[in-house]
Design an enzyme around this catalytic site. Structure first.
Site, PDB file in Angstrom:
ATOM      1  CG  ASP A  32      14.623  31.113  87.228  1.00 40.90           C
ATOM      2  OD1 ASP A  32      15.154  30.253  86.493  1.00 40.90           O
ATOM      3  OD2 ASP A  32      13.686  31.836  86.871  1.00 40.90           O
ATOM      4  CB  ILE A  33      15.229  25.561  87.595  1.00 41.95           C
ATOM      5  CG1 ILE A  33      14.338  25.887  86.389  1.00 41.95           C
ATOM      6  CG2 ILE A  33      14.408  25.080  88.778  1.00 41.95           C
ATOM      7  CD1 ILE A  33      13.678  24.664  85.780  1.00 41.95           C
ATOM      8  CG  ASN A  89       9.343  38.308  81.656  1.00 37.04           C
ATOM      9  OD1 ASN A  89       9.793  39.434  81.478  1.00 37.04           O
ATOM     10  ND2 ASN A  89      10.109  37.283  81.965  1.00 37.04           N
ATOM     11  N   GLY A  95       8.173  37.167  76.942  1.00 39.87           N
ATOM     12  CA  GLY A  95       9.001  36.083  77.470  1.00 39.87           C
ATOM     13  C   GLY A  95       8.364  35.285  78.590  1.00 39.87           C
ATOM     14  CD  GLN A  96       3.104  35.200  81.910  1.00 44.11           C
ATOM     15  OE1 GLN A  96       2.571  36.091  81.263  1.00 44.11           O
ATOM     16  NE2 GLN A  96       2.575  34.700  83.009  1.00 44.11           N
ATOM     17  CG  HIS A 102       6.779  34.100  87.323  1.00 45.40           C
ATOM     18  ND1 HIS A 102       5.823  33.716  86.395  1.00 45.40           N
ATOM     19  CD2 HIS A 102       7.947  34.158  86.642  1.00 45.40           C
ATOM     20  CE1 HIS A 102       6.398  33.540  85.216  1.00 45.40           C
ATOM     21  NE2 HIS A 102       7.696  33.812  85.331  1.00 45.40           N
ATOM     22  CG  HIS A 104      11.839  36.805  86.674  1.00 43.56           C
ATOM     23  ND1 HIS A 104      12.439  35.609  86.381  1.00 43.56           N
ATOM     24  CD2 HIS A 104      10.696  36.851  85.944  1.00 43.56           C
ATOM     25  CE1 HIS A 104      11.702  34.960  85.498  1.00 43.56           C
ATOM     26  NE2 HIS A 104      10.631  35.689  85.215  1.00 43.56           N
TER      27      HIS A 104
END
Length: 116
Positions: A32-33, A89, A95-96, A102, A104
């Site tokens: 994740d960035i 999410n 919060g998507q 995806h 997390h």
């Protein structure tokens, strides 16, 4: 959103760079960035599905592959024994922000309950 506009589809195609940590024929995992834990890896199917509900309805076996790959990430990252969290999410209210399903994978620190 079309798949040509999807950030994660662009990562799958190699058009957008990402720090890939695992990949298989149908699944890609990358860092994740904006990590929220020492281990924060996203696991996505190569095939575009808007969210986990859409994926579950379309291809339960692929959803199983995403989850199996999430566990492999936890093992590789050294957090499988100490504990990790897998979060999907689904929808803006949850919060998507990228509408390509995806998971997390979070670990490497205490993860309080309830989340949020």
């Amino acid at each position: 959103m079309s798949t040509s506009d999807c950030l994660f589809c662009k990562i799958v195609s190699g058009e957008v760079p990402a720090q890939i940590v695992r990949e298989s024929e149908r699944v890609v995992a990358f860092r994740d960035i904006n990590p929220q834990a020492p281990t924060h890896v996203l696991v996505i199917p190569r095939e575009h599905h808007v969210n986990v509900a859409a994926l579950a309805g379309a291809d339960a076996a692929l959803l199983g592959e995403v989850l199996a790959e999430a566990h492999r990430v936890a093992v590789d990252e050294g957090v499988a024994d100490s504990g990790y969290r897998v979060v999907f999410n689904t929808g803006p209210g949850a919060g998507q922000t990228v509408f390509h399903v995806h998971a997390h994978v979070l670990g490497g620190r205490g993860l309080n309950w309830p989340p949020g």
